[in-house]
Every structure is written in structure tokens, then in C-alpha cells.
Design an enzyme around this catalytic site. Structure first.
Site: not given
Length: 395
Positions: A8, A10-13, A33, A100, A200
Site C-alpha cells: 500500500l 498511499g495512492g489510488v492504484d 514501505m 526498485c 520510486c
């Protein structure tokens, strides 16, 4: 009930990836992370990790899934940041996002997930995975995402069969607008959140300032090479064989000061990359100047006017054997073999027709059309249709 750990961010995807997996009946765990602490080189408030981890926590609470933060900043510094410094110092331009994924998300992070008893690791990448059978064994395919605008398979071009076997890409069949719609319906806080830009998990970085932490400024000259310079009109030698012809096509032009005129000064050739236009701070030319070559040994930047300058274009590139990577190991070329493919040398570049030629010492990729700003240290990835077969570091 199979257990999936979702990265996760913290973005929508990734939020929608977690939501979909929960709907499909998986036991889902959210992991954020933390990869970077040094705020001095990030552009303020563009991508603060605190806000992102907070959003990830709120999404996990909304979905009713366990959540924790893992600090991978030590491994990130070692495997990504130090590698970046080393590459720039050599005059190469690394791609931290590809690294990354290979080194952090699908290695360090994946090992943590598996230690938590996960069967799979899921991310919010726009790409797909298929599994087929070859000679009685399962073989995993990395396939482009359905949304052509967002396909992110390029960033995963260094994954192995083992990494793919444990990977899930829940939003690969969706377009970005569909993902946002699902997030809005599920009332997720990230539904309208802007996509993060930049490295990233670091956020937007002022690259020269970032590099100046390790690579000291060193004054040198910017030389402009005219488009009609003699170096572009040399006669082509006769070749004994295909390999020597490809080697000739792949080599960089060997510029010298006498080929052009000194235009200005710069603060270090290692801060610049081929094809770069911004940051040269040279005015008074009819068309903008582009970097066509950097020489970190002599600390010289060679430039040319306009994006059609002959110094920008090349048809062929070389990959050393140690840097040739096949996702589809079963399709790996033997020495002397060739294969027609579709290839790209940067993210979002439309796929180009090309041929791979494998020799004892490495592989040549020859494009049908000359390509602009083929850059050492970047990744070339090759496809057959929608499937990404392999990749390599341009040498």
C-alpha cells in the site's frame, strides 16, 4: 483462504488493488514501505512519505485489513541510491524505478511478505500476469496492462519467473478512470489523489542537488557540434561479418573539441544525460540545444541544436551478456540466433520494430528506425505482441 500482502503506497492504484483482492475473498494485509528519510533533497511537500503512509493506514482501516509500516531505507540506500551515484559517476543514466521493483518491492519486500505467511504479493501496477504450460512446467508471462496510457510492464522488465510466480496485479485489466471510479464507490480517501511523480518512493528529487551529495561539482565546457560536422559524413567501412557491422552501428561518436565550438560552462558532466534539454542554460541559439554525448573522463558535454540533430540518433545498441535478462527463459537466444521483436528504450515510448542478435559476448538490438537518445544505463525491453519477454541494460 490465500493470504496476500499488498504494497500500500498511499495512492489510488494500490488502494483499489487491496479492495479488489478483499472482494475476491483473499485474506489481505497492507504493508507500507518507508524507503527514504532525507528530506533535504526532495522538493518540499511534493511527496512526503508521512502523508502517504497516513493515507495507506486510512485505506486499510476502511477495508478492515491489518496494516503496518516496514522501514526499508537501509536496503534502499544500498541497492538503489548508491547504485544511482555509481552509475552517474560513470556517465551512465540509471533507471531507479526498474531497479526498485527488482531489488526492493519484489525482493526485500517480497521476502518480508512471505515471512508473514503470504502466498502472494500484490501491487498497484498496470500490467497483467498469465500462466501457460511449456513442456509440462508452468511459465509466467508478463503482459501489458489493458490501459495503453498507463501500461507499466516496462518498470517490471527485470522480474524473474520466481518473482512473477508470487506476484498479483489486480488492476491490470482496468483503465485509470475505472480504478478511480471503483475507489470513489468504495469511499476510499485516495480516490481523487494525484499520481505521485518522481523516484520510486522518494518523491520528486532535484537531481543535481541529489547527486551533489556524493558527486562534487567540477567545471567543464559545453561544446556545440554543428549538424553538418564532418564526423556525420564519414564513409562507412566494409565489414567482415554481421557482428562487426552491428558493433560499428552501436558505438558512440568519438567527438573532439575541434568538431565544434565552446558555448558555455557546466558544473559537471556527470549531472547530464543524453537527450537532455533543460538545465544547460545556454541561450542565443536558433533552436534549443540538446545533449548528444557526455564525456565524464574529460568533463565535456557535447550538444547539438534541435531534436532532429544527427548526433541524437542511432539504430543499434549493445547489451553485455551479464546484463541480458529474459523473463521468458524458455525463449532465450543462443549465440548466433536472432529474433524479430517490438522494443522500447524508455517508459511510454511507443513500441518500435527491432531485431535481437545474440553473440558470444552479448546481444545487439537493431531498430528498423533510428532511435533518439539511446542512453547507457537505461533499460531496453522487448515484446512479442502484448507480452514482455525480456530486457537489458544499454551498455
Amino acid at each position: 483462504m490465500q493470504r496476500v500482502v499488498v504494497g500500500l503506497s498511499g495512492g489510488v492504484d494500490s488502494s483499489v488493488a487491496a479492495y479488489l483482492l478483499k472482494e475476491q475473498g483473499y485474506e489481505v494485509i497492507g504493508l507500507f514501505m518507508k524507503n527514504w528519510h532525507d528530506d533535504t533533497v526532495t522538493i518540499s511537500n511534493e511527496c512526503p512519505w508521512l502523508e502517504d503512509s497516513n493515507d495507506a493506514l486510512l485505506v486499510a482501516e476502511k477495508l478492515g485489513i491489518p496494516f503496518q509500516t516496514v522501514d526499508l531505507s537501509e536496503q534502499y540506500k544500498e541497492r538503489i541510491v548508491d547504485y544511482m551515484f555509481n552509475e552517474y559517476e560513470k556517465g551512465r543514466t540509471p533507471n531507479p524505478d526498474v531497479l526498485c521493483n527488482r531489488e526492493i518491492k519484489f525482493d526485500v519486500f517480497m521476502k518480508i511478505a512471505l515471512s508473514l505467511g503470504a502466498d502472494f504479493v500484490a501491487t498497484g501496477h498496470y500490467c497483467r500476469k498469465n500462466t501457460i504450460e511449456v513442456e509440462g512446467k508452468p511459465v509466467h508471462q508478463l503482459v501489458a496492462g489493458k490501459d495503453n496510457n498507463k501500461d507499466q510492464s516496462y518498470f517490471l522488465c527485470q522480474l524473474s519467473q520466481e518473482q512473477l510466480s508470487k506476484a498479483l496485479f489486480p488492476i491490470g485489466e482496468l483503465t485509470k478512470p475505472e480504478v478511480r471510479e471503483i475507489a470513489a464507490k468504495a469511499d476510499l480517501i485516495t480516490a481523487e489523489k494525484k499520481d505521485s511523480q518522481g523516484l520510486c518512493f522518494i518523491g520528486k528529487v532535484r537531481l543535481p542537488e541529489f547527486l551533489q551529495q556524493k558527486l562534487q561539482p567540477k567545471e567543464g565546457v559545453i561544446i556545440e557540434i554543428p549538424a553538418d560536422a564532418a564526423i556525420y559524413n564519414q564513409s562507412i567501412p566494409r565489414f567482415e561479418n554481421l557482428e562487426s557491422e552491428l558493433a560499428y552501428e552501436a558505438q558512440n561518436k568519438d567527438y573532439s573539441n575541434s568538431d565544434g565550438i565552446v558555448k558555455a560552462k557546466h558544473q559537471g558532466a556527470h549531472y547530464f544525460t543524453k537527450g537532455q534539454r533543460k538545465g544547460l542554460n545556454v541561450g542565443g541559439t536558433k533552436e534549443p540545444l540538446f545533449v548528444i554525448e557526455t564525456d565524464v573522463e574529460k568533463n565535456i558535454i557535447y550538444t547539438g541544436q534541435g531534436n532532429n540533430h544527427p548526433g541524437l540518433f542511432k539504430k543499434t545498441l549493445f547489451i553485455q551478456n551479464s546484463e541480458v535478462h529474459w523473463i521468458r527463459e524458455d525463449l532465450r537466444l543462443k549465440s548466433g540466433e536472432s529474433k524479430e521483436v517490438l522494443a522500447r528504450i524508455r517508459y511510454r515510448q511507443p513500441l518500435q520494430k527491432a531485431t535481437l542478435y545474440q553473440f558470444d559476448n552479448g546481444m545487439y538490438v537493431r531498430f528498423e528506425e533510428p532511435q533518439s537518445a539511446i542512453t547507457e544505463g537505461q533499460f531496453v525491453a522487448w515484446h512479442e505482441g502484448d507480452e514482455l519477454l525480456g530486457s537489458g541494460v544499454i551498455s
